[in-house]
Design a protein around this motif. Structure first.
Motif, short mmCIF file in Angstrom:
data_model
loop_
_atom_site.label_atom_id
_atom_site.label_comp_id
_atom_site.label_asym_id
_atom_site.label_seq_id
_atom_site.Cartn_x
_atom_site.Cartn_y
_atom_site.Cartn_z
N MET A 161 -21.67 -15.62 -12.16
CA MET A 161 -22.74 -16.26 -11.39
C MET A 161 -22.39 -16.29 -9.90
SD MET A 161 -22.52 -20.28 -12.43
CE MET A 161 -21.01 -20.90 -13.12
N PHE A 162 -21.11 -16.42 -9.57
CA PHE A 162 -20.73 -16.43 -8.15
C PHE A 162 -20.80 -15.01 -7.58
CE2 PHE A 162 -17.97 -19.94 -9.97
CZ PHE A 162 -18.92 -20.91 -9.72
N PHE A 163 -20.32 -14.05 -8.37
CA PHE A 163 -20.41 -12.64 -7.97
C PHE A 163 -21.87 -12.28 -7.70
CE2 PHE A 163 -20.16 -8.01 -8.93
CZ PHE A 163 -19.11 -7.67 -8.09
N ALA A 164 -22.75 -12.70 -8.66
CA ALA A 164 -24.17 -12.38 -8.52
C ALA A 164 -24.80 -13.16 -7.37
CB ALA A 164 -24.90 -12.70 -9.82
N ALA A 165 -24.33 -14.39 -7.13
CA ALA A 165 -24.89 -15.17 -6.02
C ALA A 165 -24.63 -14.45 -4.71
CB ALA A 165 -24.27 -16.57 -5.99
N GLY A 166 -23.42 -13.91 -4.54
CA GLY A 166 -23.12 -13.16 -3.33
C GLY A 166 -23.96 -11.90 -3.24
N MET A 167 -24.04 -11.19 -4.38
CA MET A 167 -24.77 -9.93 -4.40
C MET A 167 -26.26 -10.13 -4.09
SD MET A 167 -24.65 -7.40 -7.61
CE MET A 167 -23.40 -6.20 -7.26
N TYR A 168 -26.86 -11.10 -4.75
CA TYR A 168 -28.30 -11.32 -4.55
C TYR A 168 -28.58 -12.07 -3.26
CZ TYR A 168 -29.89 -9.28 -8.85
OH TYR A 168 -30.20 -8.39 -9.82
N GLY A 169 -27.66 -12.97 -2.84
CA GLY A 169 -27.84 -13.63 -1.55
C GLY A 169 -27.92 -12.59 -0.45
N ILE B 67 -22.30 -14.86 1.04
CA ILE B 67 -21.10 -15.71 0.91
C ILE B 67 -21.51 -17.18 0.91
CG2 ILE B 67 -18.94 -16.33 2.03
CD1 ILE B 67 -18.80 -13.44 3.07
N GLY B 68 -22.50 -17.52 1.77
CA GLY B 68 -22.98 -18.90 1.80
C GLY B 68 -23.60 -19.31 0.48
N ALA B 69 -24.36 -18.40 -0.15
CA ALA B 69 -24.98 -18.70 -1.45
C ALA B 69 -23.90 -19.00 -2.48
CB ALA B 69 -25.85 -17.53 -1.90
N GLY B 70 -22.82 -18.19 -2.45
CA GLY B 70 -21.72 -18.41 -3.39
C GLY B 70 -21.03 -19.74 -3.13
N LEU B 71 -20.87 -20.08 -1.86
CA LEU B 71 -20.23 -21.35 -1.49
C LEU B 71 -21.02 -22.53 -2.04
CD1 LEU B 71 -18.00 -22.42 0.83
CD2 LEU B 71 -20.11 -23.17 1.86
N LEU B 72 -22.34 -22.52 -1.80
CA LEU B 72 -23.17 -23.64 -2.24
C LEU B 72 -23.19 -23.74 -3.77
CD1 LEU B 72 -26.21 -23.44 0.21
CD2 LEU B 72 -24.31 -25.07 0.19
N LEU B 73 -23.36 -22.57 -4.43
CA LEU B 73 -23.43 -22.57 -5.89
C LEU B 73 -22.12 -23.08 -6.48
CD1 LEU B 73 -25.12 -21.83 -8.39
CD2 LEU B 73 -23.97 -19.64 -8.39
N SER B 74 -20.98 -22.60 -5.93
CA SER B 74 -19.71 -23.00 -6.54
C SER B 74 -19.44 -24.48 -6.28
CB SER B 74 -18.57 -22.14 -6.01
OG SER B 74 -18.56 -22.09 -4.61
N SER C 267 -15.30 -14.76 -4.78
CA SER C 267 -16.01 -13.90 -5.73
C SER C 267 -17.36 -13.48 -5.15
CB SER C 267 -16.24 -14.64 -7.05
OG SER C 267 -15.04 -15.13 -7.56
N ALA C 268 -18.03 -14.41 -4.45
CA ALA C 268 -19.32 -14.09 -3.84
C ALA C 268 -19.15 -13.04 -2.75
CB ALA C 268 -19.97 -15.34 -3.28
N SER D 29 -27.32 -6.89 -14.43
CA SER D 29 -26.18 -6.73 -15.34
C SER D 29 -24.90 -7.31 -14.73
CB SER D 29 -25.97 -5.26 -15.67
OG SER D 29 -25.72 -4.54 -14.49
N PHE D 30 -24.83 -7.37 -13.39
CA PHE D 30 -23.64 -7.93 -12.75
C PHE D 30 -23.55 -9.44 -12.93
CE2 PHE D 30 -24.15 -3.99 -10.33
CZ PHE D 30 -22.89 -3.45 -10.54
N ALA D 31 -24.67 -10.07 -13.40
CA ALA D 31 -24.64 -11.51 -13.65
C ALA D 31 -24.40 -11.81 -15.12
CB ALA D 31 -25.96 -12.14 -13.19
N GLY D 32 -24.31 -10.74 -15.96
CA GLY D 32 -24.19 -10.95 -17.41
C GLY D 32 -22.80 -11.41 -17.82
#
Lengths: 308, 314
Positions: free
Chosen positions: B62-70, B90-97, B219-220, B236-239
């Motif tokens: 989910m963090f990898f995907a948050a970075g990718m989709y963010g 990176i900000g999306a990953g920070l907030l999500l994590s 990870s993001a 698939s990267f979020a699977g």
């Protein structure tokens, strides 16, 4: 169709889902309750049950009923033996350490799934149901002549779907009897309460663990044999049952059998009904978030009394 | 040489070697190594939490995907340039994590794994649900024009290799600095014995939350980098598979070592590459290696190196 008959149809579909889910989830719950082990490969045992059912029934040929009965006996036993073997060769060696068990069962998940892909192939294959009469269902209305029954177009189920519900209920009752009223059940419950103490009293705990792991996997395989005439057998079919069983076991309280059955009914029925009226993806998002939040704020589950 | 000197020399040596390799490797392996460096960055992020803090997450995808989709969503729908989009990822990953950590850290052990798994599943399904923006299963393809960063063409092989190398080097340096700082020492103390760390007066919850956030953000960064460098963001990267893979890389390479994630990612990449030449069921190899590692080599390659050769390996 009006709303009423539509809802009835949705609840019937939901009841079939719930019946199969209850069997699968009780298998997972037994393993967790007695061995304190989370089996991530549970969905693959379900899938193996379905694939073996196809294999056995096509090998037997002849009338559909013969193949189906053979599959219902052979597939769960084979899957159970395989699971017991996995328990003795893998889980025993790592002392049932919770985190390492999860990693090992993840490995097992991929091995079973991919070996099935290599041997059985990527196709989805059906198993013929032993009987499949279409049953029209009545609905009532208040007409000019007062209360009357009529048969709306499209409101029907099949005899096989009703059989799935009845068979699942019978198997669940048998599991309950086994746990409550037999010596094997007594030994399993003793192991659940305190494994070390049970060993001191001469209970062969390792064999109890192997039996429990096999029984849990066998129940999942049996659930799959029941559903495979409705849904086809496919090597990726284990994912959804695994996720739903997790949800059910957590909502029902980890290791509590009655809680698991109640939760299976709740989730299965609402999944059936919600998917008819709303997007199934949205239903799944809400269900997974609900589970996560239940674990965070009420780790003993909605009906259980013991923390995870 | 002091231990600090040796540690810095080893990691600097690896980084220099990777930089030099770009002129030596044939095209096929050149492209692979660029990919491995980005994936190893993801694994290093995972290792901060799993290897150094002792928290096993089953939902890092989910963090990898948050970075990718963010990154990809801001490029596609807001027309942002790659540099601010990278920051958005990176900000999306920070907030999500931060949010996931605050909730999931109320649980421990098996419950923590299941909660992270469930949150990741919810993120995966959300990506599918908003298919109108995310293009669901097909994913978003970033065109060459959308990948021009500061005048550099990131779809060009040589530029891509250097960009992946920069991302890897920065994250390797950050990890090394982090685990050798006093904050990192507290994380290791929590991994070894949490009640004792608590008794010594450390606020273990806040340290663990910081570890989840650092790990998720790194990870993001890897996810955003991957999307940008290879021009694709897919569901698939979020699977689940992408949550399991970093666990495998880290276990194989050696949990709680800085070079471990790179070794694990490199080894697994080529193992899968070779296996997929024989069969489409290459994930069976992943499963088999996971089982074998848990049974026979809990420390992984890096752990064995530390035990036998370099006792000072950070």
């Amino acid at each position: 169709m009006e709303f009423g008959p539509y809802l009835m149809l949705a609840s019937l579909e939901g009841a079939v889902t719930a019946a199969v889910l209850a069997l699968t989830a009780v298998g997972l719950s037994l393993v967790f309750g007695i061995m304190r082990v989370v089996n991530v490969a549970h969905g693959e045992f379900f899938m193996l049950g379905a694939v073996l059912a196809w294999w056995v029934s096509s090998w037997f040929g002849g009338p559909a009923a013969v193949g189906f009965i053979a599959a219902a006996v052979i597939a769960p036993v084979l899957v159970g033996l395989l699971a017991a073997a996995a328990d003795m060769t893998l889980l025993k060696r790592i002392d049932y350490d919770p985190e390492r068990t999860i990693v090992v069962t993840i490995g097992l998940l991929y091995v079973i799934q991919q070996v099935t892909l290599m041997t059985y192939g990527p196709e989805a294959r059906p198993v013929e149901p032993p009987f499949n009469t279409r049953l029209a269902l009545p609905w009532f209305e208040w007409g000019e002549n007062g209360f009357q029954l009529y048969w709306p177009w499209g409101l029907s189920t099949t005899s096989y779907k009703l059989f799935v519900i009845a068979a699942a209920a019978a198997v669940l009752a048998a599991v309950w009897l086994l746990m409550r009223h037999t010596k094997i059940g007594l030994i399993m419950r003793a192991t659940q309460l305190d494994g070390e103490m049970a060993q001191v009293f001469g209970i062969p705990v390792e064999r109890v663990y192997a039996f429990t792991f096999g029984l849990g996997a066998g129940l999942a395989a049996l659930a799959a044999v029941l559903i495979v005439p409705i849904q086809q057998a496919h090597y990726l079919m284990g994912g959804d049952p695994l996720l739903l069983s997790f949800i059910v076991v957590i909502i029902g309280g980890l290791g509590s059998l009655p809680g698991t059955v109640v939760a299976a009914l709740l989730i299965g029925m609402s999944d059936g009904i919600i998917s008819v009226f709303f997007s199934p993806t949205l239903a799944k998002i809400l269900a997974t978030l609900l589970v996560a939040l239940v674990l965070v704020f009420r780790p003993q589950g909605l009906f259980g009394t013991r923390a995870a | 040489m002091t231990e600090t000197g040796k540690a810095i020399a080893l990691h600097a040596g690896l980084v220099v070697l990777l930089f030099v390799l770009q002129w030596v490797l044939p095209a096929y392996h050149h492209g692979n190594l660029a990919r491995v460096m980005v994936l190893a960055t993801y694994a290093m992020g995972y290792n901060l939490l799993f290897g150094y803090t002792g928290l096993l997450s089953l939902g890092h995808a989910m963090f990898f995907a948050a970075g990718m989709y963010g990154m990809a969503l801001t490029v596609k729908h807001l027309g942002w340039a790659p540099a601010p989009a990278l920051v958005a990822g990176i900000g999306a990953g920070l907030l999500l994590s931060l949010a996931v950590g605050a909730l999931a850290l109320r649980t421990a052990g098996v419950a923590f794994m299941i909660v992270t798994l469930m949150f990741a599943q919810a993120v995966f399904l959300t990506i599918l649900y908003f298919g109108e923006w995310t293009n669901a299963d097909d994913g978003l393809v970033l065109q060459r024009a959308e990948r021009m960063m500061w005048g550099l063409d990131l779809s060009n092989d040589a530029t891509r290799y250097v960009a992946a190398w920069v991302l890897f080097t920065v994250c390797l340096g950050l990890s090394l600095w982090l685990v050798r700082s006093s904050f990192g020492k507290v994380l290791i103390a929590i991994r070894e014995n949490e009640p004792r760390a608590q008794m010594l007066g450390y606020d273990t919850f806040r340290h663990k939350l910081a570890a989840v956030t650092a790990s998720g953000t790194m990870s993001a960064a890897a996810g955003a980098g991957y999307g940008l460098l290879f021009g694709y963001a897919g569901a698939s990267f979020a699977g689940v598979q992408y949550s399991i893979l970093p666990l495998l890389w880290v276990l194989l390479g050696g949990a709680g070592t800085i070079v471990g994630p790179f070794i694990g990612a490199l080894f697994t990449f080529y193992l899968i590459d070779i296996a997929s030449g024989f069969t489409s069921a290459y994930m069976a190899v992943v499963g088999g290696v996971l089982i074998a590692l848990t049974l026979f080599a809990r420390q992984g390659i890096g752990g064995e190196l530390r035990r036998r050769v370099w006792r000072w390996l950070p």
